[in-house]
Design an enzyme around this catalytic site. Structure first.
Site, PDB file in Angstrom:
ATOM      1  N   ILE A   1      -4.727   1.322  -1.964  1.00 25.49           N
ATOM      2  CA  ILE A   1      -3.881   0.206  -2.467  1.00 25.49           C
ATOM      3  C   ILE A   1      -3.124   0.538  -3.721  1.00 25.49           C
ATOM      4  O   ILE A   1      -3.897   0.476  -4.839  1.00 25.49           O
ATOM      5  CB  ILE A   1      -4.624  -1.109  -2.441  1.00 25.49           C
ATOM      6  CG1 ILE A   1      -5.625  -1.192  -1.179  1.00 25.49           C
ATOM      7  CG2 ILE A   1      -4.043  -2.302  -3.097  1.00 25.49           C
ATOM      8  CD1 ILE A   1      -4.373  -1.638   0.004  1.00 25.49           C
ATOM      9  N   HIS A   2      -1.944   0.453  -3.901  1.00 30.26           N
ATOM     10  CA  HIS A   2      -1.299   0.740  -5.190  1.00 30.26           C
ATOM     11  C   HIS A   2       0.051   0.048  -5.169  1.00 30.26           C
ATOM     12  O   HIS A   2       0.782   0.158  -6.375  1.00 30.26           O
ATOM     13  CB  HIS A   2      -1.231   2.188  -5.650  1.00 30.26           C
ATOM     14  CG  HIS A   2      -0.195   3.013  -4.644  1.00 30.26           C
ATOM     15  ND1 HIS A   2      -0.558   3.621  -3.487  1.00 30.26           N
ATOM     16  CD2 HIS A   2       1.252   3.487  -4.829  1.00 30.26           C
ATOM     17  CE1 HIS A   2       0.514   4.022  -2.852  1.00 30.26           C
ATOM     18  NE2 HIS A   2       1.575   4.100  -3.770  1.00 30.26           N
TER      19      HIS A   2
END
Ligand code: UD1
Length: 368
Positions: free
Chosen positions: A205-206
């Protein structure tokens, strides 16, 4: 005379893409490539391991530019790139994808009347320019001379925007790197984490949509933590640098939830981990495609995906960006996949995209 080409890279996904093209240039010749690293991703885990493991030639120069707001970062990159282009006098500047490094290089080169080649051209969300990457890719496409699309979808989008000259569907260079790397994966990264095949999921997740708003980030982490363990999550620096992430991680107490937070992995370790996982949950563009190539079910935690081919084939389930959709999408996807594994169709080419790009560049140069 070989084509004198400057390749500008700066972020992790661009190193994965650059590896394929540099290898094809070394194999086919006719292009003299020098790499300029903007420094957008700069540390050993996000940059150096990629150059070493994927045998990317050392950059001619590293501009050391990272951090700051979009305008500040892009502006500093432009200032630093211009003298390099003046000094090097390239025949062509090649850029990948849609980062600030991509846009900075494309703007500087095009204003200096140096032709720009854009790899991964025509990718669109058509989200009303809400996403910074969309702004970068649209503007880059419109100042580029040579446009290399990863699938037929990009060619169609560019046509709609009136860009039809020197546009090719060559396939995806990430598939080239992926295929070359598959023989080098191993179960060691799993053993190091005490995991066994098919008993865990991988999450990344970024994206700004998930990370910049503390409520969204914490709700996403909570939703992942509530799944069946273990969910191994190599944490991108943009995520770990968020104060919301730091306080959430610091407040965790036994009994811990499903998430196992680890530092970003080198490319081969990441592939090895995905290859033996039960399912992938991600907001990464590259990881979505790699899950598909590995035949792994994937849940994409985004409002939209650029890789519409995967969503259309039904192999990539979208959460719509809502953390409360993560669990139902994971459960449905696993059930569907257990009933019938998803098909793997060659929408992103045959693993020879980089060779096709080298060929097209040489033909264009010879006829210019
Ligand atoms: C996206 C954006 C890009 C943006 C970038 C920020 C698109 C089209 N573009 O790329 O503009 O700059 O996010 O990062 O999606 N990987 C590892 N180790 C890990 C995690 C991932 O090697 O621990 C590898 C993956 O296997 C894959 C690549 O890194 O090859 C993906 O990079 P990622 O940082 O996730 O970027 P994207 O989301 O693909």
């Amino acid at each position: 005379m070989p084509v004198k080409m400057l390749t500008v890279v700066g972020a992790r996904p661009q190193f994965v893409k650059a590896a394929a093209l540099s290898a094809a240039i070394q194999k086919l010749g006719g292009i003299e490539e020098s790499i300029v690293h903007t420094g957008q991703h700069y540390d050993a885990q996000m940059s150096d391991t990629f150059f070493t493991d994927l045998h990317i030639p050392a950059p001619l120069v590293n501009l050391g530019i990272s951090g700051g707001s979009h305008g500040d970062q892009t502006g500093r990159m432009m200032q630093a790139l211009e003298p390099v282009f003046v000094d090097q006098k390239p025949d062509l500047v090649l850029v990948y994808g849609d980062t600030n490094s991509t846009l900075a290089a494309a703007l500087v080169a095009s204003k200096m009347k140096i032709p720009v080649a854009h790899v991964e051209a025509g990718l669109r969300l058509y989200s009303g320019m809400e996403v910074p990457e969309e702004i970068n890719r649209v503007l880059t496409d419109h100042v580029s001379t040579l446009l290399f699309c990863s699938s037929y979808v990009g060619v169609g989008y560019l046509g709609v925007e009136g860009i039809t000259a020197n546009v090719w569907d060559v396939g995806d260079v990430m598939l080239d790197t992926f295929q070359h790397s598959l023989t080098r994966t191993s179960s060691k990264p799993l053993s190091a984490l005490g995991l066994t095949e098919d008993s865990y999921c991988v999450a990344t997740i970024h994206r700004p949509d998930n990370v910049d708003d503390p409520k969204q980030l914490v709700a996403t982490l909570e939703a992942l933590d509530a799944l069946c363990p273990p969910i191994v999550m190599p944490v991108h620096p943009r995520t770990s640098q968020s104060p919301a992430f730091a306080s959430w991680a610091a407040d965790r107490r036994p009994p811990y939830g499903a998430l196992r937070l680890i530092t970003p992995l080198p490319y081969l370790s990441m592939l090895s981990l995905m290859q033996r996982a039960k399912l992938v949950i991600t907001d990464s563009g590259g990881v979505q495609k790699e899950a598909y190539w590995l035949g792994k079910p994937c849940v994409t935690h985004q409002r939209w995906t650029e890789w519409v081919e995967l969503a259309e084939m039904g192999v990539n389930a979208l959460t719509g960006g809502d953390p409360s959709n993560i669990r139902p999408r994971v459960e449905e996807t696993l059930l569907r996949w257990q009933a019938k594994p998803f098909p793997t169709v060659a929408v992103y080419g045959d693993g020879h995209a980089a060779e096709a790009i080298v060929q097209r560049i040489k033909e264009w140069y010879a006829s210019a």
